[in-house]
Design an enzyme around this catalytic site. Structure first.
Site, PDB file in Angstrom:
ATOM      1  CE1 TYR A 168      16.767  -0.845   1.350  1.00 49.29           C
ATOM      2  CE2 TYR A 168      15.698  -2.820   2.162  1.00 49.29           C
ATOM      3  CZ  TYR A 168      16.548  -2.209   1.266  1.00 49.29           C
ATOM      4  OH  TYR A 168      17.170  -2.957   0.296  1.00 49.29           O
ATOM      5  CG  ASP A 189      16.663 -11.201  -3.020  1.00 45.69           C
ATOM      6  OD1 ASP A 189      15.963 -11.905  -2.266  1.00 45.69           O
ATOM      7  OD2 ASP A 189      16.264 -10.126  -3.500  1.00 45.69           O
ATOM      8  CG  ASP A 226      16.381  -6.448   0.167  1.00 45.50           C
ATOM      9  OD1 ASP A 226      15.954  -7.546  -0.236  1.00 45.50           O
ATOM     10  OD2 ASP A 226      15.892  -5.367  -0.196  1.00 45.50           O
ATOM     11  CE  LYS A 270      32.696  -1.150   1.404  1.00 44.69           C
ATOM     12  NZ  LYS A 270      33.572  -2.096   0.694  1.00 44.69           N
ATOM     13  CG  ASP A 319      33.425  -5.289  -0.611  1.00 38.50           C
ATOM     14  OD1 ASP A 319      33.453  -5.678   0.573  1.00 38.50           O
ATOM     15  OD2 ASP A 319      34.198  -4.414  -1.038  1.00 38.50           O
TER      16      ASP A 319
END
Length: 366
Positions: free
Chosen positions: A146, A255, A251, A195, A227
């Site tokens: 970001y 959620d 992020d 990851k 994942d």
């Protein structure tokens, strides 16, 4: 105790839910002898309307002059609001990114727990929801994809967009330390999510987390690919205590975690720097479709205020009082529309109330 709090009411339902959090803080101040002094700060769409930009230098200065900042919600309907016809760096959310950077708010804490009274609202199987869960996601907030360099260019008629993901050892180490400090006061387990089978940044992340973990021998450290973590959050959320991860993964996962609690309207958050300063806000958005209707759930904002009492002001008893008041109100059957029983579920003892009513009930029980 005198506490100076910057208040960003924001857009949409923001002013409504912030008003209820301030109501609860007033009750706490009266009971425990504290004086909460508020400074209003413009940010987001309301700042665009007033000043032409989502965040002014004066707003940043006011935030820095505060002991902590309490925020509502930022933004509007991307499909209809004129704010979203502006360039990306002039839109409401750009103000939030800029404020996080200006205040060095590198650690985002998002608790996600399932209240027993709301187990039926959990979208997971009854046996999974029945086990309950109580986790904190610690998300690195000022680095990664970001905040990396980005560009869009056309070469020989082909448009290519590039976003840069990078992390330094310092950025990883400081947020990892924060996660392990939190875990040491909870159930003593950190699950670091990355990851590392693909990304160099994740391989560095894992190396630094292991180095930090060595300094916390009483805290278990486990690594999990992102994942797999996304799957485990819906398969067995009770396994998690503190989840540590980078900006974009955090992020998305936070959620996901918020929705398995039954409503995002229940989830607070804190964004911290390396001092006692923090920015406290609900995890949900500005919900412009229900703004002004008096039906928004203010509990996430109220619980964010409780986090502010705990992390910025070291007022643990006061924070406990707010959190226990929320539990009491839920146990007594108070519900805003988003946490009402679903069709076919029992409604005995349930009291459907609006934003102000549930704020009143919580403040009376602090």
């Amino acid at each position: 105790m005198e506490c100076h709090i910057g208040v960003i009411s924001g857009d949409g339902i923001g002013p409504e839910i912030v008003a209820e959090a301030k109501k609860v803080l007033t009750a706490v101040g009266k009971k425990y002898g504290h004086d909460f002094i508020y400074t209003d700060i413009l940010m987001g769409g309301c700042s665009i309307d007033a000043t032409g930009v989502p965040l002014t230098d004066q707003a940043i200065a006011a935030a820095k002059a505060s002991d902590a900042v309490l925020m509502g919600s930022i933004g509007g309907d991307a499909a209809t609001s004129p704010w979203y016809r502006l360039p990306p760096d002039k839109r409401p959310e750009a103000g939030l990114l800029a404020l996080r950077k200006a205040l060095n708010l590198f650690a985002n804490l998002r608790p996600a727990s399932l209240y027993p009274e709301l187990a039926a609202a959990c979208p997971l199987r009854a046996d999974v929801a029945g086990a309950g869960f109580d986790m904190v996601i610690v998300r690195e907030l000022t680095g990664g994809l970001y905040f990396g360099a980005r560009k869009t260019e056309e070469v020989d008629g082909v448009v290519t967009a590039t976003d840069t993901l990078s992390y330094s050892e310092t950025e990883i180490r400081r947020v990892a330390k924060r996660a392990f400090d939190i875990a040491s006061k909870r159930r003593k387990k950190v699950t670091s999510v990355d990851k590392a089978n693909v990304l160099d940044s994740s391989r560095l992340w894992r190396k630094i987390v292991d180095e930090v973990a060595a300094g916390y021998p009483d805290v278990e450290c486990a690594h999990m690919l992102v994942d797999n973590c996304a799957m485990q959050l819906v398969k067995d959320p009770a396994q998690f205590d503190v989840v540590l991860t980078e900006n974009m993964f955090g992020d998305i996962l936070s959620d996901e975690a918020s929705m398995v609690t039954g409503s995002i309207g229940m989830l607070p958050s804190a964004s911290l720097n390396d001092t006692k300063f923090g920015l406290y806000e609900p995890s949900g958005g500005s919900a412009p479709d229900i703004a002004g209707k008096g039906i928004a759930n203010p509990i996430a904002t109220i619980l964010s205020a409780a986090m502010m009492l705990r992390y910025s002001f070291d007022l643990d008893a006061e924070a406990d009082a707010v959190e226990n008041a929320v539990k009491a109100v839920l146990a007594e059957g108070y519900r805003t529309i988003d946490i009402m029983p679903r069709p076919g579920e029992p409604t005995d003892g349930i009291k459907k109330v609006g934003t102000k009513e549930i704020g009143d009930a919580i403040s009376e029980r602090c």
